[in-house]
Design a protein around this motif. Structure first.
Motif, mmCIF file in Angstrom:
data_model
loop_
_atom_site.group_PDB
_atom_site.id
_atom_site.type_symbol
_atom_site.label_atom_id
_atom_site.label_comp_id
_atom_site.label_asym_id
_atom_site.label_seq_id
_atom_site.Cartn_x
_atom_site.Cartn_y
_atom_site.Cartn_z
ATOM 1 N N LYS A 80 0.832 -1.202 0.000
ATOM 2 C CA LYS A 80 0.000 0.000 0.000
ATOM 3 C C LYS A 80 0.871 1.260 0.000
ATOM 4 N N ASN A 81 1.850 1.280 0.879
ATOM 5 C CA ASN A 81 2.648 2.501 1.042
ATOM 6 C C ASN A 81 3.601 2.754 -0.121
ATOM 7 N N ASN A 82 4.045 1.702 -0.783
ATOM 8 C CA ASN A 82 5.075 1.892 -1.791
ATOM 9 C C ASN A 82 4.670 1.415 -3.181
ATOM 10 N N GLY A 83 3.409 1.083 -3.328
ATOM 11 C CA GLY A 83 2.924 0.667 -4.643
ATOM 12 C C GLY A 83 3.664 -0.528 -5.200
ATOM 13 N N LEU A 84 3.894 -1.526 -4.338
ATOM 14 C CA LEU A 84 4.640 -2.708 -4.776
ATOM 15 C C LEU A 84 3.698 -3.859 -5.093
ATOM 16 N N SER A 85 4.139 -4.731 -5.963
ATOM 17 C CA SER A 85 3.415 -5.982 -6.196
ATOM 18 C C SER A 85 3.632 -6.895 -4.991
ATOM 19 N N ASP A 86 2.880 -7.976 -4.951
ATOM 20 C CA ASP A 86 3.032 -8.905 -3.829
ATOM 21 C C ASP A 86 4.456 -9.450 -3.773
ATOM 22 N N ASP A 87 4.973 -9.886 -4.907
ATOM 23 C CA ASP A 87 6.333 -10.431 -4.930
ATOM 24 C C ASP A 87 7.360 -9.389 -4.518
ATOM 25 N N GLU A 88 7.200 -8.195 -5.033
ATOM 26 C CA GLU A 88 8.135 -7.124 -4.675
ATOM 27 C C GLU A 88 8.097 -6.840 -3.185
ATOM 28 N N ALA A 89 6.882 -6.788 -2.656
ATOM 29 C CA ALA A 89 6.746 -6.481 -1.227
ATOM 30 C C ALA A 89 7.396 -7.568 -0.383
ATOM 31 N N ARG A 90 7.255 -8.810 -0.797
ATOM 32 C CA ARG A 90 7.856 -9.909 -0.034
ATOM 33 C C ARG A 90 9.384 -9.811 -0.056
ATOM 34 N N LEU A 91 9.927 -9.489 -1.190
ATOM 35 C CA LEU A 91 11.390 -9.368 -1.265
ATOM 36 C C LEU A 91 11.857 -8.145 -0.480
ATOM 37 N N PHE A 92 11.134 -7.039 -0.648
ATOM 38 C CA PHE A 92 11.439 -5.822 0.108
ATOM 39 C C PHE A 92 11.450 -6.138 1.606
ATOM 40 N N ALA B 126 17.953 2.331 5.305
ATOM 41 C CA ALA B 126 17.710 1.104 4.543
ATOM 42 C C ALA B 126 16.379 1.189 3.797
ATOM 43 N N TYR B 127 15.374 1.626 4.503
ATOM 44 C CA TYR B 127 14.027 1.682 3.920
ATOM 45 C C TYR B 127 13.996 2.618 2.713
ATOM 46 N N GLU B 128 14.523 3.802 2.891
ATOM 47 C CA GLU B 128 14.492 4.780 1.797
ATOM 48 C C GLU B 128 15.418 4.352 0.663
ATOM 49 N N GLY B 129 16.525 3.747 1.029
ATOM 50 C CA GLY B 129 17.432 3.233 0.003
ATOM 51 C C GLY B 129 16.749 2.180 -0.850
ATOM 52 N N LEU B 130 16.016 1.302 -0.201
ATOM 53 C CA LEU B 130 15.318 0.258 -0.950
ATOM 54 C C LEU B 130 14.178 0.843 -1.789
ATOM 55 N N ARG B 131 13.461 1.806 -1.227
ATOM 56 C CA ARG B 131 12.404 2.461 -2.013
ATOM 57 C C ARG B 131 12.976 3.015 -3.312
ATOM 58 N N TYR B 132 14.119 3.633 -3.182
ATOM 59 C CA TYR B 132 14.807 4.171 -4.357
ATOM 60 C C TYR B 132 15.124 3.051 -5.344
ATOM 61 N N TYR C 108 13.775 0.081 -5.649
ATOM 62 C CA TYR C 108 12.585 -0.506 -6.257
ATOM 63 C C TYR C 108 11.958 0.465 -7.255
ATOM 64 N N GLY C 109 12.109 1.745 -6.976
ATOM 65 C CA GLY C 109 11.656 2.738 -7.941
ATOM 66 C C GLY C 109 12.445 2.621 -9.231
#
Lengths: 200, 200
Positions: free
Chosen positions: A129-141, A175-181, A183-184
């Motif tokens: 929800k917060n990062n507009g990720l797919s299920d697979d992406e969210a699981r890896l994130f 870490a969180y913001e780095g990963l958001r970047y 995944y973006g």
DNA sequence: CGTTATTAATAACAAGTGTTATTTTAACAT
DNA sequence: ATGTTAAAATAACACTTGTTATTAATAACG
């Protein structure tokens, strides 16, 4: 049916829990628990079939305490819920090193639910929800974030690291913001590729 | 000085090392080591003052094996040196779970060098050079990367995680590039601030 | 070939721990 | 008060493990 009733299961549990908190599961044995209660080992075997059963109850008690850490850090609102989960894990590792080692640094056993817990799924949903990720992406994130959180917590519990909550918070955000970047970036690449595919 | 010499310190060490590799330090005891060599416990006490001394030698042996993992992954050139260090740590955790737990998941003791090892300083220097970081920045960057690497490795060693090297590599790159981005952001902010300060 | 030094095997002791058998104690009903 | 009964204390047993004492075996040397 008269009797003489005094030493309760609860009292034994409490004494053993103090022992495990301070000195770890390795130091829990019948005579030491009894010594701390100022009684013999007999009452232990009246309330528990054997030491294994007592130890299992101690693990349960430790887990309950951990759950209270998570609940509190989420309820406090000091951090957004996803981050609060990680901060609670780290705080637990720092304040209850022995219990952390007991719960999270033992070999995985068959009892450990391989099934996806509701808590886990809630965190995944939150990331999607917060990062507009797919299920697979969210699981890896989440895997990437959680291994990181575990690393901080584990090193704290074994005294290789001594963090205050400010630094821990900063590390999690990095870490969180780095990963958001990251995944973006990946999303951009995919889009570019799609465009290319479309134009051909 | 005549004699009868047969069971060497080395043979004992080797037998005990196999035991520790497969079943962990918790299973190392005089009788079991002897049983594996098909002899009595006596020869052990001819070569070692006590079991503690044997165990210390085992830790040394484990550390030497770990060092060989690092050396090999760096020499192979499959990854750039900084990343190779992390990959070696994770590979060691995966292939030698018991030894990993022994070396890296025990409570820190006073023996553990609080002093900055040459290896550590080399990694810091590498980060500074490759990413244009200050000493402080590189140390924090490294702390963030290393806790992450440790998290992956520790969860692998305790069977909570089963990664192939491809995924491990990807996770490390995600973290590394994510952090580079973050540290880049911070630099920008500092610059902006300096400019502002200058114009006032 | 016998003596001697050294190693290894055997046996034993000590301490720790889980557990159970036996005895003692104390609360309650009568 | 006394007898009954559950609980607790005490003692003991079994097993594990570190370590040492004692005995047996064997290689080297004269």
């Amino acid at each position: 049916m008269p009797a003489k009733k005094q030493i309760t299961r609860q009292a034994i549990l409490d004494a053993a829990f103090e022992l495990i908190r301070k000195n770890g599961m390795g130091t829990v044995n019948a005579r030491e628990v009894a010594r701390r209660m100022g009684c013999s080992t007999q009452p232990i075997y009246l309330s528990f079939a054997n030491m294994e059963e007592l130890k299992a109850a101690l693990v349960q008690k430790a887990d309950a305490l951990y759950q209270s850490y998570v609940a509190q850090d989420i309820a406090s609102g000091a951090y957004p819920p996803y981050k609060a989960s990680g901060m609670a894990y780290i705080r637990f590792a720092k304040e209850e090193k022995e219990l952390f080692k007991l719960l999270f640094m033992r070999d995985r056993t068959q009892e450990d639910p391989p099934t996806e817990s509701p808590e886990y799924l809630a965190l995944i949903a939150l990331l999607r929800k917060n990062n507009g990720l797919s299920d697979d992406e969210a699981r890896l994130f989440h895997l990437e974030m959680w291994t990181y959180v575990h690393g901080i917590a584990a090193m704290t519990a074994t005294d290789y690291l001594e963090l205050d909550s400010t630094l821990a918070s900063r590390m999690l955000t990095d870490a969180y913001e780095g990963l958001r970047y990251r995944y973006g970036q990946q999303k951009e690449q995919e889009n570019r590729k799609e465009k290319q595919d479309g134009s051909n």
